[in-house]
Design an enzyme around this catalytic site. Structure first.
Site, PDB file in Angstrom:
ATOM      1  N   ARG A  53      43.146  41.573  45.964  1.00  0.00           N
ATOM      2  CA  ARG A  53      44.044  41.849  46.076  1.00  0.00           C
ATOM      3  C   ARG A  53      43.364  43.419  45.304  1.00  0.00           C
ATOM      4  NH1 ARG A  53      43.141  43.438  41.175  1.00  0.00           N
ATOM      5  NH2 ARG A  53      44.810  43.711  40.566  1.00  0.00           N
ATOM      6  N   GLY A  54      44.749  44.652  44.538  1.00  0.00           N
ATOM      7  CA  GLY A  54      44.105  45.292  44.348  1.00  0.00           C
ATOM      8  C   GLY A  54      43.803  46.533  45.816  1.00  0.00           C
ATOM      9  N   ALA A  55      44.255  48.221  45.288  1.00  0.00           N
ATOM     10  CA  ALA A  55      44.426  49.180  45.980  1.00  0.00           C
ATOM     11  C   ALA A  55      43.038  49.106  46.808  1.00  0.00           C
ATOM     12  CB  ALA A  55      45.001  49.887  46.431  1.00  0.00           C
ATOM     13  N   ARG A  89      50.245  43.758  53.151  1.00  0.00           N
ATOM     14  CA  ARG A  89      51.284  44.260  52.465  1.00  0.00           C
ATOM     15  C   ARG A  89      51.288  45.463  52.857  1.00  0.00           C
ATOM     16  NH1 ARG A  89      48.766  42.925  46.685  1.00  0.00           N
ATOM     17  NH2 ARG A  89      50.986  43.396  46.168  1.00  0.00           N
ATOM     18  N   GLN A 192      48.486  40.055  36.143  1.00  0.00           N
ATOM     19  CA  GLN A 192      46.842  40.625  36.741  1.00  0.00           C
ATOM     20  C   GLN A 192      46.133  41.186  35.195  1.00  0.00           C
ATOM     21  OE1 GLN A 192      49.894  40.913  38.003  1.00  0.00           O
ATOM     22  NE2 GLN A 192      48.997  42.539  40.247  1.00  0.00           N
ATOM     23  N   ASP A 233      48.884  52.914  43.845  1.00  0.00           N
ATOM     24  CA  ASP A 233      48.233  52.168  45.193  1.00  0.00           C
ATOM     25  C   ASP A 233      48.960  52.970  46.191  1.00  0.00           C
ATOM     26  OD1 ASP A 233      48.947  49.425  43.462  1.00  0.00           O
ATOM     27  OD2 ASP A 233      48.576  48.966  45.007  1.00  0.00           O
ATOM     28  N   ASN A 243      52.571  52.808  41.831  1.00  0.00           N
ATOM     29  CA  ASN A 243      51.642  51.675  41.214  1.00  0.00           C
ATOM     30  C   ASN A 243      52.333  50.285  40.797  1.00  0.00           C
ATOM     31  OD1 ASN A 243      49.013  50.756  40.140  1.00  0.00           O
ATOM     32  ND2 ASN A 243      49.320  50.856  38.087  1.00  0.00           N
ATOM     33  N   LYS A 244      51.476  49.060  39.905  1.00  0.00           N
ATOM     34  CA  LYS A 244      52.222  48.267  40.040  1.00  0.00           C
ATOM     35  C   LYS A 244      53.608  48.422  38.940  1.00  0.00           C
ATOM     36  CE  LYS A 244      51.239  44.982  40.514  1.00  0.00           C
ATOM     37  NZ  LYS A 244      51.821  44.296  42.122  1.00  0.00           N
TER      38      LYS A 244
HETATM   39  O1  MRU Z   1      49.121  43.223  43.377  1.00  0.00           O
HETATM   40  P1  MRU Z   1      48.467  44.233  43.032  1.00  0.00           P
HETATM   41  O2  MRU Z   1      47.759  43.404  42.365  1.00  0.00           O
HETATM   42  O3  MRU Z   1      47.287  44.352  44.595  1.00  0.00           O
HETATM   43  O4  MRU Z   1      48.620  46.040  42.304  1.00  0.00           O
HETATM   44  C1  MRU Z   1      47.455  46.056  42.189  1.00  0.00           C
HETATM   45  C2  MRU Z   1      47.480  47.837  41.262  1.00  0.00           C
HETATM   46  O5  MRU Z   1      49.282  47.655  41.132  1.00  0.00           O
HETATM   47  C3  MRU Z   1      46.405  48.185  41.125  1.00  0.00           C
HETATM   48  O6  MRU Z   1      47.522  49.115  39.282  1.00  0.00           O
HETATM   49  C4  MRU Z   1      46.179  48.983  41.579  1.00  0.00           C
HETATM   50  O7  MRU Z   1      46.145  48.393  42.667  1.00  0.00           O
HETATM   51  C5  MRU Z   1      45.476  50.095  41.568  1.00  0.00           C
HETATM   52  S1  MRU Z   1      43.824  49.388  42.429  1.00  0.00           S
HETATM   53  C6  MRU Z   1      42.202  50.242  41.356  1.00  0.00           C
END
Ligand code: MRU
Length: 339
Positions: A53-55, A89, A192, A233, A243-244
């Site tokens: 996970r993570g963009a 996603r 996270q 994201d 973002n999250k």
């Molecule tokens: O749902 P996730 O864990 O994939 O969400 C990730 C985030 O929101 C991060 O802050 C974002 O992707 C930044 S990644 C360097």
């Protein structure tokens, strides 16, 4: 990425077995489990279940999955595998950026199973180089007194193949011998922050402290936060940032307290086709993530536990949008952009 003092990447292509390898983020911080698969469907499912996970990381991982799909199922590449990966996603635009990149390469006459793997590796390497450059710009900014940094979710190695976006600057400051301090928001509901960011920072030896998300505004009010840095994201053309979930509330509180609020993200997170934040698709995840938690029991096994009134419905938007005028600057590989 530094695990037990050893450098590695969150996702990588294993040239020996000819398939992608990844660190299962659902098992962290309780167990370090590396996985490998030569089945593109397994790669797609690992994105859906958030093992990866993570963009930036899901973009690079999808590129590896598509290289695999091209080699194994060339006739279904365009009509099955590209839509399959695009559907994993919805919010992080890096995923679509990587799918477009692999599609363009697959349609070119130089595409072979081998050059598709090379293209995916190149994509991942470029993300790592971008994240490193983001960290260099951010470290310069944070070196000017903004040392008590609050971050949300995980925007470190695990989210970005290596280095991270928001955490890249902190790692670079730390390696220069500076002493940044990080307030780590736990990041409900999937934690996270508690599970991944805290673990990463501790592996690197960065001074940090975990806190409940709801403590953030109070720490700002008490003058204990010098700057907030998060990843992103998707960044819309007008500078609005998805973002999250919880990032928007941090931005509101930061503005109220006059605290700089930085977004760190590579260009692959920018979506010029998306005019503003209201057009960004926001992922709605299962209510189970809100009503249940994973815990490490006294026997050392991970188990699921209910943490809410049985039968309650739960709302679980995974991201929110921060309007551009709450953002002090966006730090990308090219430099620091102010509104
Ligand atoms: O749902 P996730 O864990 O994939 O969400 C990730 C985030 O929101 C991060 O802050 C974002 O992707 C930044 S990644 C360097």
């Amino acid at each position: 990425m530094n695990i037990g003092g050893k450098h590695c990447r969150a996702v990588a292509w294993n040239a020996a077995s000819k398939c992608p390898r990844w660190l299962n983020q659902c098992a962290l911080p309780f167990a370090v489990i590396w996985r490998e698969s030569c089945k593109p469907e397994v790669i797609a499912q690992a994105i859906e279940t958030m093992e990866v996970r993570g963009a930036p990381c899901i973009g690079a991982f999808a590129a590896f999955g598509l290289a695999l799909a091209y080699a194994k199922h060339p006739n279904d590449f365009i009509n099955h595998w590209l839509p399959r990966f695009r559907a994993t996603r919805p919010t992080a635009v890096n995923l679509f950026h990587a799918c477009d990149y692999m599609e363009a390469f697959a349609r070119s006459h130089t595409a072979t199973p081998q050059t598709m793997v090379e293209a995916a590796c190149h994509y991942a390497d470029q993300e790592v180089a971008s994240n490193r450059a983001i960290g260099t710009h951010l470290a310069e900014k944070l070196a000017v007194g903004e040392r008590r940094i609050l971050t949300h979710c995980n925007a470190g190695w695990l989210a970005a193949v290596d280095w991270g976006t928001a955490l890249s600057g902190i790692y670079q400051l730390h390696r220069q011998g500076e002493k940044p301090f990080v307030w780590v928001d736990e990041t409900r509901p999937r934690l996270q922050g508690a599970r991944l960011t805290a673990w990463e920072l501790m592996q690197e030896g960065v001074d940090c402290c975990l806190q409940a998300d709801v403590a953030a505004a109070w720490m700002m009010a008490q003058g204990k936060v010098d700057a907030i840095v998060t990843g992103a994201d998707r960044i819309a053309a007008n500078g609005d940032v998805a973002n999250k979930i919880g990032t928007y509330a941090l931005a509101l509180a930061a503005k109220a307290h006059g605290i700089p609020f930085y977004i760190a993200a590579p260009r692959s997170t920018m979506d010029a086709d998306c005019a503003h934040g209201q057009a960004i698709p926001i992922e709605q995840r299962s209510d189970y993530e809100v009503t249940h938690a994973q815990v490490l029991n006294s026997e050392g096994n991970i188990e699921e536990a209910m943490i809410a009134a049985p039968g309650i419905c739960a709302n679980n938007p995974a991201f929110d949008v921060t309007p551009y005028d709450y953002i002090t600057a966006i730090v990308c590989e090219d430099g620091i952009w102010e509104p």
